[in-house]
Design an enzyme around this catalytic site. Sequence first.
Site, PDB file in Angstrom:
ATOM      1  N   CYS A   1     -13.010 -26.922   9.395  1.00 18.86           N
ATOM      2  CA  CYS A   1     -11.798 -26.239   8.945  1.00 18.86           C
ATOM      3  C   CYS A   1     -10.651 -27.224   8.763  1.00 18.86           C
ATOM      4  O   CYS A   1     -10.476 -28.150   9.570  1.00 18.86           O
ATOM      5  CB  CYS A   1     -11.401 -25.151   9.946  1.00 18.86           C
TER       6      CYS A   1
ATOM      7  N   ASP B   1      -7.999  -7.117   2.051  1.00 22.53           N
ATOM      8  CA  ASP B   1      -6.964  -7.228   3.078  1.00 22.53           C
ATOM      9  C   ASP B   1      -7.509  -6.650   4.375  1.00 22.53           C
ATOM     10  O   ASP B   1      -8.392  -5.781   4.355  1.00 22.53           O
ATOM     11  CB  ASP B   1      -5.699  -6.478   2.668  1.00 22.53           C
TER      12      ASP B   1
ATOM     13  N   CYS C   1      -6.831 -26.521  13.687  1.00 24.47           N
ATOM     14  CA  CYS C   1      -8.032 -27.341  13.880  1.00 24.47           C
ATOM     15  C   CYS C   1      -7.731 -28.830  13.751  1.00 24.47           C
ATOM     16  O   CYS C   1      -8.462 -29.660  14.308  1.00 24.47           O
ATOM     17  CB  CYS C   1      -9.107 -26.923  12.869  1.00 24.47           C
TER      18      CYS C   1
ATOM     19  N   HIS D   1      -5.539 -20.214  12.171  1.00 20.40           N
ATOM     20  CA  HIS D   1      -6.941 -20.545  11.916  1.00 20.40           C
ATOM     21  C   HIS D   1      -7.687 -19.401  11.251  1.00 20.40           C
ATOM     22  O   HIS D   1      -8.382 -19.590  10.236  1.00 20.40           O
ATOM     23  CB  HIS D   1      -7.662 -20.934  13.199  1.00 20.40           C
TER      24      HIS D   1
ATOM     25  N   ASP E   1      -2.817   8.556  -1.830  1.00 15.75           N
ATOM     26  CA  ASP E   1      -4.146   9.165  -1.851  1.00 15.75           C
ATOM     27  C   ASP E   1      -4.452   9.783  -0.504  1.00 15.75           C
ATOM     28  O   ASP E   1      -3.779   9.505   0.497  1.00 15.75           O
ATOM     29  CB  ASP E   1      -5.219   8.128  -2.195  1.00 15.75           C
TER      30      ASP E   1
ATOM     31  N   ASP F   1       0.846  -1.180   0.000  1.00 16.20           N
ATOM     32  CA  ASP F   1       0.000   0.000   0.000  1.00 16.20           C
ATOM     33  C   ASP F   1       0.891   1.243   0.000  1.00 16.20           C
ATOM     34  O   ASP F   1       2.111   1.150   0.136  1.00 16.20           O
ATOM     35  CB  ASP F   1      -0.968  -0.007   1.178  1.00 16.20           C
ATOM     36  N   SER F   2       0.306   2.397  -0.146  1.00 11.41           N
ATOM     37  CA  SER F   2       1.098   3.610  -0.324  1.00 11.41           C
ATOM     38  C   SER F   2       1.608   4.190   0.980  1.00 11.41           C
ATOM     39  O   SER F   2       2.470   5.070   0.971  1.00 11.41           O
ATOM     40  CB  SER F   2       0.261   4.677  -1.033  1.00 11.41           C
ATOM     41  N   GLY F   3       1.079   3.731   2.099  1.00 11.24           N
ATOM     42  CA  GLY F   3       1.415   4.319   3.382  1.00 11.24           C
ATOM     43  C   GLY F   3       0.550   5.506   3.743  1.00 11.24           C
ATOM     44  O   GLY F   3       0.636   6.027   4.855  1.00 11.24           O
ATOM     45  N   GLY F   4      -0.302   5.930   2.813  1.00 13.72           N
ATOM     46  CA  GLY F   4      -1.126   7.101   3.069  1.00 13.72           C
ATOM     47  C   GLY F   4      -2.056   6.930   4.250  1.00 13.72           C
ATOM     48  O   GLY F   4      -2.182   7.831   5.082  1.00 13.72           O
TER      49      GLY F   4
ATOM     50  N   GLN G   1     -11.723   7.414  -4.372  1.00 13.69           N
ATOM     51  CA  GLN G   1     -12.265   8.043  -3.182  1.00 13.69           C
ATOM     52  C   GLN G   1     -13.641   8.646  -3.499  1.00 13.69           C
ATOM     53  O   GLN G   1     -14.189   8.427  -4.566  1.00 13.69           O
ATOM     54  CB  GLN G   1     -11.297   9.101  -2.653  1.00 13.69           C
TER      55      GLN G   1
END
Length: 406
Positions: free
Chosen positions: A336, A297, A341, A367, A170, A116-119, A219
């Site tokens: 699962c 994410d 599990c 898990h 952004d 990601d951009s860190g914004g 946005q």
Amino acid sequence: YGDWSSDVCSSDLGRGRAAGAVTFRAMFDFELTGTTGAARAGRFATPHGDVPTPAFMPVGTAGTVKGLIMEEVEELRAQVVLANTYHLYLRPGHDAVQRLGGLHDFMRWDGPILTDSGGYQVFSLAEIRRIHDDGVEFQSHIDGSRHVFTPESVMEVQRALGADVVMAFDECPPGGCDRATAVEANRRTSGWLGRCLARFRALEHESDVPRQALLPVLQGNVYDDLRRAHAEEVMDMADWPAYGIGGLSVGESKEDMWRTLELLDGVLPADRPRYLMGVGYPDDLLEAVARGCDLFDCVAPTRNARHGTAWTSAEGQVNLKAARFREDTRPIDPGCDCYTCSRYDRAYLRHLVVSAEWLQVRLLSIHNLRFLVRLGEEARRRIGDGSFDGWRRDWLERYRNARSPE
């Protein structure tokens, strides 16, 4: 994925939005393999392998998925991981990562990586001193040192890190912001995007880092006209290989989020993946898949694990501190297939949680992450065989009705 070009090739004329728009070539193609309503199954090509979608991307903020080694992340059948520009810029530094062979070698992960951009972190974690059209001045949350992020510097940092997919810088306005704030964020985000694009193109010619894809971030908060206008403006700037959807899951209502995604589904090109940023609770993921989103994410799987919380398909979200698990010899989720599990029961896991043992974090993270990866796998299968809608409704009803307040 070949060189960037300011000319639209004849084979690309049906894909670009505007003559003269920058064209991304084949390396980052997206192939749709099935649809059910707005829900899509597909395959996103990257230099480090294909990513089947819908897919959840485990978050490796500082070059590590908290508590796990990368072989364990691979065993979860995760196809792509996310790392954070802000954190890696501050420590150990993007130049150091580049000297050590790039992020893939540094974190020992051979699959695709998105940075990601860190914004978002600059706005949420750092003590911001000044936001202006040129960039953002901020203080490190680690030592208080002062730094500046500009669209150009963010592209340079991500180029040095060497991820497959990088995000444009952004401005993400807070949930519930007024219209004027959202308008200003759109204006600034668009201006920064043009500068990101120019620097990204220049860096492609200056360095020998493997091919990367630059994704814009859409946005507009929850204002329908601003969302539509910003998406149209961004699409006219370039033939992007995918789109990031930002500014959601930041405090707005679920109804506003779903309405916004439905609007964007009717605006964005169908042959490009949509990455819904910061969303990763199980029910939210399925709702977003049903509205045309492909990649996700969130830090929730590992954060919940640190607090003793796990997800189950039959009992919703459970807190293993509860006394009712003291002698419960069942796995967290009998359906699962994760390592946790298959080897450990709820009684032992509860013991780890109430004893604050570090092993709790590892086992519950395994898990929770596998739960979301597996949910994406099942969604792909259901979209492919046409049973997605009914399965999703039944799954969400069971999950929500069983959710425990513990």
